[in-house]
Motif scaffolding. Structure first.
Motif, mmCIF file in Angstrom:
data_model
loop_
_atom_site.group_PDB
_atom_site.id
_atom_site.type_symbol
_atom_site.label_atom_id
_atom_site.label_comp_id
_atom_site.label_asym_id
_atom_site.label_seq_id
_atom_site.Cartn_x
_atom_site.Cartn_y
_atom_site.Cartn_z
ATOM 1 N N PRO A 125 -36.833 121.489 32.385
ATOM 2 C CA PRO A 125 -35.622 120.656 32.352
ATOM 3 C C PRO A 125 -35.380 119.885 31.064
ATOM 4 O O PRO A 125 -34.240 119.527 30.769
ATOM 5 C CB PRO A 125 -35.836 119.685 33.521
ATOM 6 C CG PRO A 125 -37.320 119.599 33.674
ATOM 7 C CD PRO A 125 -37.839 120.971 33.337
ATOM 8 N N VAL A 126 -36.433 119.604 30.280
ATOM 9 C CA VAL A 126 -36.255 118.759 29.096
ATOM 10 C C VAL A 126 -36.971 119.397 27.910
ATOM 11 O O VAL A 126 -38.153 119.736 27.988
ATOM 12 C CB VAL A 126 -36.807 117.334 29.323
ATOM 13 C CG1 VAL A 126 -36.601 116.484 28.071
ATOM 14 C CG2 VAL A 126 -36.135 116.668 30.519
ATOM 15 N N ILE A 130 -45.903 122.446 30.256
ATOM 16 C CA ILE A 130 -45.434 122.285 28.877
ATOM 17 C C ILE A 130 -45.292 123.681 28.280
ATOM 18 O O ILE A 130 -46.162 124.530 28.471
ATOM 19 C CB ILE A 130 -46.432 121.465 28.032
ATOM 20 C CG1 ILE A 130 -46.775 120.134 28.717
ATOM 21 C CG2 ILE A 130 -45.893 121.220 26.626
ATOM 22 C CD1 ILE A 130 -47.967 119.413 28.085
ATOM 23 N N VAL A 131 -44.207 123.896 27.573
ATOM 24 C CA VAL A 131 -44.031 125.166 26.863
ATOM 25 C C VAL A 131 -43.708 124.853 25.404
ATOM 26 O O VAL A 131 -42.874 123.990 25.113
ATOM 27 C CB VAL A 131 -42.898 126.015 27.480
ATOM 28 C CG1 VAL A 131 -42.761 127.339 26.730
ATOM 29 C CG2 VAL A 131 -43.176 126.285 28.963
ATOM 30 N N GLU A 147 -40.381 118.064 34.720
ATOM 31 C CA GLU A 147 -39.903 116.766 35.190
ATOM 32 C C GLU A 147 -41.091 115.838 35.422
ATOM 33 O O GLU A 147 -42.130 116.251 35.925
ATOM 34 C CB GLU A 147 -39.124 116.945 36.500
ATOM 35 C CG GLU A 147 -38.427 115.686 36.993
ATOM 36 C CD GLU A 147 -37.262 115.293 36.102
ATOM 37 O OE1 GLU A 147 -37.099 114.082 35.880
ATOM 38 O OE2 GLU A 147 -36.534 116.193 35.638
ATOM 39 N N GLY A 148 -40.939 114.583 35.020
ATOM 40 C CA GLY A 148 -41.976 113.589 35.263
ATOM 41 C C GLY A 148 -42.754 113.191 34.030
ATOM 42 O O GLY A 148 -43.390 112.142 34.015
ATOM 43 N N ILE A 149 -42.742 114.033 32.984
ATOM 44 C CA ILE A 149 -43.486 113.669 31.767
ATOM 45 C C ILE A 149 -42.581 113.604 30.548
ATOM 46 O O ILE A 149 -43.058 113.451 29.429
ATOM 47 C CB ILE A 149 -44.669 114.628 31.501
ATOM 48 C CG1 ILE A 149 -44.172 116.062 31.264
ATOM 49 C CG2 ILE A 149 -45.659 114.596 32.658
ATOM 50 C CD1 ILE A 149 -45.308 117.012 30.881
ATOM 51 N N GLN A 150 -41.256 113.678 30.767
ATOM 52 C CA GLN A 150 -40.342 113.693 29.623
ATOM 53 C C GLN A 150 -40.383 112.412 28.817
ATOM 54 O O GLN A 150 -40.083 112.405 27.617
ATOM 55 C CB GLN A 150 -38.903 113.998 30.071
ATOM 56 C CG GLN A 150 -38.262 112.946 30.942
ATOM 57 C CD GLN A 150 -38.434 113.248 32.423
ATOM 58 O OE1 GLN A 150 -39.468 113.801 32.820
ATOM 59 N NE2 GLN A 150 -37.444 112.897 33.224
ATOM 60 N N ARG A 151 -40.755 111.301 29.455
ATOM 61 C CA ARG A 151 -40.790 110.037 28.718
ATOM 62 C C ARG A 151 -42.044 109.891 27.862
ATOM 63 O O ARG A 151 -42.211 108.892 27.174
ATOM 64 C CB ARG A 151 -40.622 108.858 29.687
ATOM 65 C CG ARG A 151 -39.233 108.847 30.304
ATOM 66 C CD ARG A 151 -38.976 107.697 31.259
ATOM 67 N NE ARG A 151 -37.644 107.826 31.843
ATOM 68 C CZ ARG A 151 -36.531 107.318 31.322
ATOM 69 N NH1 ARG A 151 -36.588 106.621 30.210
ATOM 70 N NH2 ARG A 151 -35.351 107.494 31.901
ATOM 71 N N ASN A 173 -29.778 106.794 32.031
ATOM 72 C CA ASN A 173 -29.203 108.010 32.607
ATOM 73 C C ASN A 173 -29.484 109.173 31.658
ATOM 74 O O ASN A 173 -28.603 109.634 30.940
ATOM 75 C CB ASN A 173 -27.694 107.837 32.817
ATOM 76 C CG ASN A 173 -27.358 106.632 33.665
ATOM 77 O OD1 ASN A 173 -27.380 106.680 34.886
ATOM 78 N ND2 ASN A 173 -27.057 105.511 33.008
ATOM 79 N N LEU A 174 -30.728 109.644 31.672
ATOM 80 C CA LEU A 174 -31.189 110.587 30.655
ATOM 81 C C LEU A 174 -30.596 111.978 30.891
ATOM 82 O O LEU A 174 -30.870 112.624 31.899
ATOM 83 C CB LEU A 174 -32.713 110.654 30.666
ATOM 84 C CG LEU A 174 -33.371 111.351 29.481
ATOM 85 C CD1 LEU A 174 -33.035 110.641 28.187
ATOM 86 C CD2 LEU A 174 -34.879 111.417 29.673
#
Length: 958
Positions: free
Chosen positions: A146-147, A270-271, A296-300, A945-946
């Motif tokens: 997702p990110v 992770i890719v 999701e969950g580690i984007q920050r 609101n990322l």
């Protein structure tokens, strides 16, 4: 390489070159008027007063005489002709590609794109931010995560960052062990090892084709497809990793992901990888845009830069950098990464390649490469050659016992480079440029006839991608060249780059990137050399690199220089690892304390932590100088543990500190080493050499002092220079013995042996055309320009730090804190109001909050400097009007800046000041007005609101 390829030439006592006169903005009369405004009759008097005598060099630069522009191009043509361009089928993460002409001409060769700065001022960066958001969307869609961030430095460093991220998000506190696929790219494995050693992480390589080995690991990296071309189903491996509480990292080929099941659908956390084959030439190894995408969950906790979608004050969607994209400045010694320079220009090229081709075009390119590989394998099998892997994308791995070298030599004789894996195996990589004749040539090299008319077939059916990708309209709307050309122009027009106005950014040195310097980088003889091609095919590159390293050593006073680090941040790490290696070689591995002044650039502290050092901050005094008493106190406290001090010189405060030689001596007396950050070398070249006045190691920002353009936030090059005792600990490379000391080197810092070699001709040309006298004149010009602006602005905005006689170095800091306290107008308000005047703002709130750091460089002529002064003086009048009550404290042109054309033509103009004051505060603006595409952006909204991929078109509807 320095000593082997460079012999200094005595500098003649001749006037500076004609090119230098083009490069340095102020002409003779202008220069005299600027000096008079500062209060000096001549440049020598100013330099003698501004630059401490204790650091001044006693000898002129021993560089060749300046070349004219035609002569420099002729010499570069000689070097280029020494390179031999063969068809490359080596693979190993580097593949042939066709750069669409519309992208080559209108992005890579366009100063509107390559002279832009990092988009820290988003209102005037909407074009490049949109392009980067497209890049993030491409990566996210293809990887199935997702990110994605806005690019990394290359695939190897992206993988190393992924290892660190995997450790961070895991539950283990101890360093632990990281498992790496033995079929990963060899350079990636070694970059990971280099980064793991100072962190205490054990790196274990294993054949993962049969599953995970026994052991306690916090993460695993698997290559997809493997370096040998093998394609396996990732799902069982990822599931097994998760069952053992491991983070699953996949290094994936973006083009392959148009056909292969995306790693995200197999559960990857992770890719990482490279976008090189999306229209970016080999360039002998770089620059290329790496990438990273996360679940999701580690984007920050994602390292590097992340473009997000927010809104402006009118509620309209607007792009900006999100989250912790400058975390090294905020968290400093607690930062998780020192990544500062990205590869924006190359990411823009890759994103536009995807926009131009769209999902169907990309799939067709991938299928064609795959089809050639399948046909190649069929012919080899028919001829009795063993093809090792049944499932592959574009790379065939052939087993020929004892004949591998013979086959590779036979292919080379036919104009094709293959990969010599070992004595028994040959790798053959197909790509976008592969033709049927290339396949036939490979068959002949193996001594087989091949098979004609064999259908392409499919070696991927068990992992075929079924999910859609690139569904956003932007990837379907620009198929014709006309449409693509206009899209690129539309984005370019939204931005302010150096082709439009000066960019007076302190600490960033946004100077002229001359067209003659840029021209050779797209020549095929430089652009189309694979980094692992036989070294004799890169003879011109080797000679150019040797000359450039030698010139940089002469300029800085060091014994050796390595150009491998592909960013200033990587140069910092390389220098600190050299210090670490030196101490360890002397039995003093316990030395791990790095002293860093409180004024330092944030990457310094982050780099020290990554090098396994403990950061101890040294105070600065009220003048911005290192507090010498505190320095001695810290040295006394840490004694035998002292490893180094990192000092930026001139300081980040823009001052030539008088005590620098005393600082160096104190650290040396305690057994430590001195690292001088070369970010501000533009104030030293020709006047002083760090290697002579006490420094042991420096990194040099070629994208600052030596004219490689910033490209919107990269490419950068950060060579590291060292004195003789540190030379054994420079970067090395597993696939190139010539790239550095193999026995004692710290390992590779970057994936390619000489980093971003493809843009080194830029800096070579700059030095060659400036010559020794021109280089010194440029330094003098930068110091004169900075002091001129300081003198002109001081009556209106206090200059925070100065040295002897109130002078600055190459930059000055305008202090708005008192103004803010009295009027409520902040430094940010001034920065945004400058947009209405057609200027990119100076560096905001660094190194001191509430200030603007201004660096004019030597390239701006007096008219442009005065235009900036006029804008700042007029802004000061507007501030005074707020103080006097003539303008409302909240509803004024500064608080509401910047003003778009759209907001000015609305029928409902609600502001107390006239539209003309908003749009045309100076009459000169009527001649050529820059209109920002958005108003001031709400940063906090975007973080709450990322959104980090292309929003639907409906988001832009009123």
């Amino acid at each position: 390489m320095t000593a082997q390829y460079f012999a200094p030439v005595a500098s003649p006592q001749t006037p500076r070159s004609a090119f230098a006169d083009r490069h340095i903005g102020p002409a003779g009369d202008e220069r005299s008027r600027m000096l008079a405004a500062i209060g000096y009759s001549g440049a020598d008097a100013l330099i003698d007063e501004a630059v401490p005598a204790g650091i001044r060099t006693s000898r002129p630069l021993a560089l060749p005489p300046a070349l004219s522009e035609p002569a420099a191009l002729a010499r570069l043509r000689e070097l280029a002709d020494k390179n031999t361009v063969l068809t490359s089928m080596i693979g190993l993460g580097y593949h042939g590609t066709h750069t669409p002409g519309v992208i080559l001409r209108n992005v890579l060769e366009n100063p509107g794109w390559y002279t832009a700065y990092t988009p820290y001022q988003p209102e005037i960066s909407q074009g490049r931010l949109e392009a980067l958001l497209n890049f993030q969307t491409v990566v996210g869609d293809l990887t199935g995560l997702p990110v994605a961030n806005a690019s990394m430095l290359d695939e190897g460093t992206a993988a190393a960052e992924a290892m660190a991220l995997a450790h961070r998000v895991g539950r283990r506190k101890e360093p632990g062990a990281f498992l790496v696929d033995a079929d990963a790219l060899p350079q990636t494995i070694e970059v990971i090892r280099t980064r793991a050693v100072p962190l205490g992480i054990e790196v274990v390589t294993a054949d993962l084709s049969g599953g995970l080995p026994e052991g306690d690991f916090f993460g695993v990296l698997v290559q997809y497809p493997g370096a040998s071309g093998a394609v396996r189903d990732l799902t069982p491996l990822v599931d097994a990793a998760h069952a053992r509480d491991m983070q699953a990292v996949v290094a994936a080929d973006l083009l392959a992901l148009t056909l292969l099941r995306p790693p995200g659908e197999s559960g990857a956390d992770i890719v990482v990888g490279s976008a090189q084959r999306f229209g970016v030439p080999f360039g002998f190894g770089g620059p290329h845009a790496g990438y990273m995408a996360v679940r999701e969950g580690i984007q920050r906790q994602l390292p590097g830069r992340l473009v997000g979608v927010s809104v402006d004050v009118d509620g309209r969607p607007a792009y900006r950098l999100a989250l912790q994209t400058r975390e090294q400045h905020i968290r400093r010694e607690k930062a998780t990464s020192n990544i500062c320079t990205a590869q924006v220009l190359l990411a823009v090229m890759a994103s536009m390649y995807a926009v131009y081709h769209g999902p169907e075009g990309l799939a067709a390119i991938a299928q064609r490469a795959h089809g050639h590989a399948v046909r190649l394998a069929a012919g080899l099998r028919a001829g009795g050659v063993e093809v090792v892997h049944e499932h592959f994308f574009d790379t065939v791995f052939a087993r020929v016992p004892g004949r591998a070298a013979e086959v590779v030599a036979a292919a080379r004789a036919q104009g094709v480079n293959l990969r010599l894996a070992d004595a028994d195996h040959v790798g053959i990589a197909c790509d976008e440029t592969t033709t049927g004749e290339h396949v036939a040539a490979v068959w002949r090299a193996f001594g087989v006839e091949g098979v004609e008319g064999v259908p392409a077939g499919d070696a991927l059916e068990f992992v075929r991608r079924e999910s859609p990708y690139l569904t956003h309209p932007v990837f379907h709307a620009h198929r014709s060249e006309t449409a693509m050309l206009r899209y690129l122009r539309r984005l370019q027009d939204k931005d302010i780059a150096l082709d439009r106005s000066m960019i007076p950014l302190g600490s960033c040195t946004m100077k002229l990137n001359a067209t003659t310097e840029m021209e050779p980088i797209t020549w095929p003889e430089f652009a189309n050399i694979h980094p692992f091609a036989p070294i004799d095919q890169a003879a011109g590159y080797v000679e150019l690199i040797g000359e450039l390293e030698g010139w940089l050593a002469e300029i800085t006073g060091y014994a050796r220089v390595s150009v491998q680090p592909n960013a200033g941040s990587q140069g910092e790490l390389a220098g600190l690892l050299a210090i670490r290696g030196y101490h360890a070689s002397r039995g003093e591995a316990h030395r791990n304390v790095c002293l860093i002044p409180s004024s330092a650039h944030g990457t310094n502290a982050a780099s020290a932590v990554m090098a396994g050092m403990k950061v101890v901050v040294v105070k600065c005094d009220d003048g911005g100088n290192i507090d010498v008493d505190d320095l001695h106190a810290k040295i006394d406290k840490h004694g035998d543990a002292l490893a180094a001090i990192m000092v930026t010189y001139p300081s980040t405060h823009g001052v030539f500190e008088e005590t620098i030689t005393d600082v160096c001596k104190a650290v040396h007396d305690a057994g430590g080493q001195v690292y001088v950050d070369g970010a501000n070398l533009n104030a030293l070249v020709g006047l002083a050499r760090p290697g002579e006045f006490g420094s042991d190691v420096s990194h040099l920002n070629l994208h600052k002092t030596f004219c490689i353009p910033h490209g919107g936030g990269g490419p950068g090059v950060g060579p590291v220079g060292v004195r003789e005792h540190l030379a054994p600990f420079l970067p090395s490379h597993p696939l190139r013995a010539e790239a550095g000391p193999q026995e004692t080197g710290v390992g590779p810092i970057s994936a390619a042996p000489w980093g971003s070699a493809g843009i080194l001709p830029i800096s070579w040309a700059y030095i060659a055309m400036m010559g020794p006298d021109g280089l010194r004149a440029a330094t003098e010009g930068a110091i004169i320009a900075a002091n001129y602006l300081a003198a002109k602005l001081a009556p209106h905005f206090p200059i925070l730090y100065t040295g002897r006689d109130g002078l600055v170095a190459h930059e000055c800091i305008a202090d708005l804190r008192k103004i803010t306290k009295e009027t409520g107008i902040t430094a940010e308000d001034v920065a945004k109001r400058l947009i209405d005047y057609g200027f990119h703002a100076p560096t905001l709130a660094f190194p001191v909050a509430g200030t603007l750091m201004i660096e004019p460089t030597e390239s701006e002529d007096l008219a442009e400097l005065d235009r900036f002064v006029d804008a700042m003086v007029e802004i000061r009048r507007e501030i005074q009007a707020v103080a006097d009550g003539t303008l409302d404290a909240e509803d004024n042109p500064l608080k509401n800046a910047p003003h778009t054309a759209d907001c000015l033509v609305t029928e409902d103009w609600k502001h107390a000041y006239p539209r003309e004051r908003a749009a045309y505060p100076l009459p000169s603006l009527r001649e050529g007005k820059y209109w920002p595409p958005v108003r001031r952006i709400d940063q906090a909204y975007g973080d709450r609101n990322l959104v980090c991929s292309c929003p639907p078109p409906e988001a832009f509807e009123d």
